[in-house]
Write a protein that holds these residues in place. Structure first.
Motif, PDB file in Angstrom:
ATOM      1  N   SER A 166       0.955  -1.430   0.182  1.00  0.00           N
ATOM      2  CA  SER A 166      -0.097   0.089  -0.340  1.00  0.00           C
ATOM      3  C   SER A 166       0.640   1.126  -0.063  1.00  0.00           C
ATOM      4  O   SER A 166       2.297   1.043   0.395  1.00  0.00           O
ATOM      5  CB  SER A 166      -0.893   0.148   1.643  1.00  0.00           C
ATOM      6  N   GLY A 226      -7.865   2.737   5.873  1.00  0.00           N
ATOM      7  CA  GLY A 226      -8.017   2.257   4.253  1.00  0.00           C
ATOM      8  C   GLY A 226      -8.900   2.872   3.550  1.00  0.00           C
ATOM      9  O   GLY A 226     -10.172   3.032   3.713  1.00  0.00           O
ATOM     10  N   LYS A 241      -0.136  -3.696   4.051  1.00  0.00           N
ATOM     11  CA  LYS A 241      -0.618  -2.496   4.827  1.00  0.00           C
ATOM     12  C   LYS A 241       0.222  -1.729   5.512  1.00  0.00           C
ATOM     13  O   LYS A 241       0.972  -1.736   6.690  1.00  0.00           O
ATOM     14  CB  LYS A 241      -2.237  -2.464   5.041  1.00  0.00           C
ATOM     15  N   LEU A 264      -8.742  -1.240   0.385  1.00  0.00           N
ATOM     16  CA  LEU A 264      -8.258  -1.215   1.475  1.00  0.00           C
ATOM     17  C   LEU A 264      -8.812  -1.150   3.036  1.00  0.00           C
ATOM     18  O   LEU A 264      -8.691  -1.173   4.005  1.00  0.00           O
ATOM     19  CB  LEU A 264      -6.740  -0.812   1.833  1.00  0.00           C
TER      20      LEU A 264
END
Length: 773
Positions: free
Chosen positions: A248, A607, A632, A611
């Motif tokens: 991410s 997120g 993440k 996400l």
């Protein structure tokens, strides 16, 4: 008692006798055995001054007190600014050296370090400084800034100890401490540690039996594991921490990005044994090579793995500068092992690196067209410009190592320089993005390490060529130290990310230099380096701790035994999946989302898009190696963090190893642990005619050795107790066997399967299982 004259005279005038001087006069004999015959500035004096004096009397001119600089001889020998008749250090003369007077004083307004600093020199520290001044107060260039020399290994005549160069250096040091090496470990223990170090997986039952039975030699097993595809995955784990790889973009408005083809390249590079100089060159400057290939461009994704904001309303230049700072700091940590980031806001307080040095290095990375902000989280492109697209046709050619699962093209952020201009670089006042000062800087390197050669191109390609030069003092040292750390748990320089003044001194300096030069002389060959380490007798020693070890060397600095080391977080997962038969050995591809406690992602509110909610994968994706677990940045996988996994937000060259109750709870209750135990139990119950045979097979799979008689008895008794328990409560057995999403096998006697499952859970929870011994 007669006091020595130079113990209490200062600049020709008697000063009051104080307690510190009396200690030296009366107590010298008491601690003289702790003071070396020849005091070294590098190994004895500089650490004392760095810890206690350099903050006020070091390289940082802005924080320097009284105009006194003690980190070099020019400053220490010079006349004092406030009292030109005196000097801080006068070689050979305690009487004239104000430093000795001030560290000896007990008067609050005279003593150094001052009481308000909460720093205090030990009596041994003072004695060392005293003797150093008496011996001439010779300054030495910091050891890490001197190019390594290939010292001749010392001779040793220890019976049974090998003539391997590593063992000669190690034995010379341990014998100086009155230690003797441990005997060779049992073959099963050796094989387990070798398999884990080279592949990150436990050896198979057949591998254990053939090696323990003497059918295969040690060198054969080393070569065998080095050629396994799993070798690249194991080595990549270290490099992904270094390259701050994640799935991410990071920051609050977090969303998915597709840098995973870079991870596939790293695995491929290690498996192909790409030489380290090429490995570094492609990553730092592949785009600047003549007619770069798509593989070389993909390698430069290394530089773009830092966090990138997708938040609306940010200041573009602020974040662009943050990205360049990250690249600069990562370069310095990977190749130099120096905490250059300390000089972003001011001259380094401990190392002779100025703020101008820092931003001159920064200039190499400041000429890219990337932006601080490039669209929000709703963008369908999962990479930021400059970027390349990895398409299906690429994976049929030069990028054949990329595990491309479908026909959609994948975007990867890479490096590129501005073509028609050079962005000016200035020192940023206090490191602030919008406060440039002074004239534009020329891209350059810290001269104290090695001046930048004017024949090199003033760009990233020239920078990495500078770092790989034969006379560069750090690049090869830093890397061999990282590999030593991977194998032995702690580097020969324990502070793997800091070779500077505040870093730890090397425990075996001659060995470190021998390895660094040998590595470079042999073509920067990584597999060869690893083979050199694991074929040493030092590596093959038993890990059994003798009483004399704890007495003389409790931290195992002198390596008279093999260090016991818990596995990295990802390898704990791999261990259980592999030994149970659940592991899907597919190499590369997009990251996967295994089991995770419900609600964590949603609670973090960090997120966006894909996400926003955690969508657990299904089928084979649940059983991939830990290296492929989706990371993440705003909420790394809890199962990895519990076991000290990297959160990947910055370059990290070493991990902590902690022991907490949460780790024990995870091993007892994690669905993956229970499922692995269930699957193994189901298979062994159906393939073995007796519980004794099934338990022995489970023991070999999990502990990688044959059980002892008392272990067989204890485990069989436990199995029988659990069988009786589940006979009385068949529903509990049914509930236990329902854990995990892999298909269940029909069990003729579920109570026996559940009992064997509990035996395997117990084996997985043994300290020996998840420790290299």
């Amino acid at each position: 008692m007669k006091l020595k004259k130079d113990s209490y005279l200062l600049t020709g005038i008697l000063f009051p006798l104080f307690a510190g001087v009396l200690v030296y006069a009366c107590g010298e004999a008491e601690i003289s055995e702790k003071i070396p015959e020849q005091v070294s500035y590098n190994f004895h004096i500089r650490p004392i001054l760095s810890d206690n004096c350099f903050a006020c009397h070091g390289p940082d001119a802005n924080k320097r007190e009284a105009g006194l600089r003690l980190d070099n001889e020019e400053g220490a020998y010079a006349a004092l600014k406030e009292n030109p008749e005196n000097h801080a250090v006068v070689p050979g003369s305690l009487r004239k050296s104000m430093v000795f007077s001030r560290i000896s004083s007990e008067e609050p307004d005279q003593m150094m370090p001052p009481p308000e600093s909460n720093l205090k020199l030990s009596e041994r520290d003072k004695q060392l400084i005293r003797k150093w001044i008496q011996q001439g107060a010779e300054y030495e260039t910091h050891w890490a800034f001197v190019p390594p020399q290939k010292h001749t290994p010392p001779e040793n005549n220890h019976p049974g100890w090998s003539s391997h160069p590593i063992d000669k250096f190690v034995f010379d040091n341990m014998s100086s401490m009155g230690l003797q090496p441990n005997p060779e470990a049992e073959r099963a223990y050796q094989l387990k540690r070798l398999s884990l170090d080279l592949t990150g997986l436990p050896p198979s039952t057949d591998e254990v039996k053939s090696f323990v039975g003497g059918e295969r030699t040690w060198e054969e097993m080393v070569d065998y594991y080095l050629e396994k595809p799993a070798y690249g995955e194991k080595m990549a784990l270290l490099w992904l921490d270094i390259s701050r790889y994640a799935d991410s973009f990071g920051y609050q408005n977090d969303n998915i990005r597709t840098q995973w083809p870079y991870r596939d390249w790293v695995i491929h590079a290690f498996n192909q044994n790409l030489s380290y100089d090429t490995f570094l060159t492609w990553q730092f400057a592949g785009d600047l090579l003549p007619e770069p290939t798509k593989e070389q461009l993909l390698a430069t994704a290394f530089n773009r793995n830092h966090k990138i904001t997708e938040e609306e309303g940010v200041i573009d230049e602020e974040y662009r500068v943050e990205y360049v700072l990250d690249k600069t700091n990562t370069f310095s940590k990977v190749t130099l092992g120096i905490t250059m980031e300390c000089a972003q806001c001011h001259d380094h307080k401990y190392d002779p690196v100025s703020q101008q040095d820092y931003f001159s290095l920064y200039a190499f990375f400041n000429n890219t067209p990337e932006k601080g902000f490039e669209g929000g989280a709703g963008s369908p492109v999962r990479a930021k410009t400059p970027l390349i697209w990895v398409e299906e046709e690429d994976t049929q050619g030069i990028l054949s190592f990329v595990n491309h699962p479908d026909t959609a093209k994948v975007a990867v952020s890479i490096m590129k320089d501005l073509q028609d201009s050079i962005r000016p670089t200035h020192v940023l006042n206090r490191g602030v993005y919008d406060a440039p000062t002074g004239d534009p800087l020329t891209a350059a390197t810290p001269a104290v390490i090695k001046p930048f050669d004017s024949d090199l191109p003033p760009n990233r390609l020239g920078l990495i060529q500078w770092a790989l030069a034969e006379d560069h003092p750090l690049t090869s040292r830093v890397f061999v130290n990282l590999i030593w750390q991977e194998i032995f748990g702690q580097g020969l320089v324990p502070s793997a990310g800091d070779f500077g003044m505040q870093g730890k001194l090397p425990t075996h300096p001659e060995l470190l230099d021998w390895l660094a030069v040998d590595f470079r002389e042999n073509g920067w060959d990584i597999k060869r380096l690893i083979k050199v380490l694991v074929t040493s007798a030092t590596y093959r020693q038993s890990a059994v701790i003798q009483p004399e070890h704890l007495e003389k060397d409790p931290d195992n600095v002198y390596l008279a035994r093999y260090p016991r080391l818990r596995l990295h977080a990802e390898l704990i997962r791999d261990y259980m999946l592999s030994s149970s038969g659940l592991l899907v050995p597919e190499i590369g591809g997009p990251s996967v989302k295994p089991y995770q406690p419900e609600g964590l992602w949603e609670a973090s509110s960090s997120g966006r898009g894909e996400l926003n909610v955690y969508r657990q994968d299904k089928g084979d994706k649940l059983y991939r190696r830990g290296i492929y677990t989706f990371i993440k940045l705003t909420l790394p996988p809890p199962s990895l963090l519990i076991f000290d996994g990297s959160n990947r937000d910055i370059c990290q060259v070493s991990r902590n190893r902690t022991n907490t109750p949460l780790q024990a709870l995870a091993l007892l209750n994690d669905p993956m642990v229970l499922e692995a135990s269930r699957v193994m139990a189901e298979n062994l119950i159906t393939t073995h005619s007796s519980p004794e045979e099934a338990i022995e097979e489970a023991f070999i799979r999990v502990l990688c050795r044959f059980p002892k008689d008392e272990e067989r008895t204890a485990l069989l008794n436990f199995f029988q107790e659990e069988s009786e328990h589940y006979k009385e409560d068949p529903q509990e057995a049914k509930n236990l066997l329902a854990v995990g999403e892999s298909p269940q096998k029909e069990a003729a006697a579920p109570e026996r399967t559940a009992a064997l499952m509990q035996v395997i859970v117990a084996l997985y929870n043994l300290e020996e299982t998840l420790t290299k011994t």
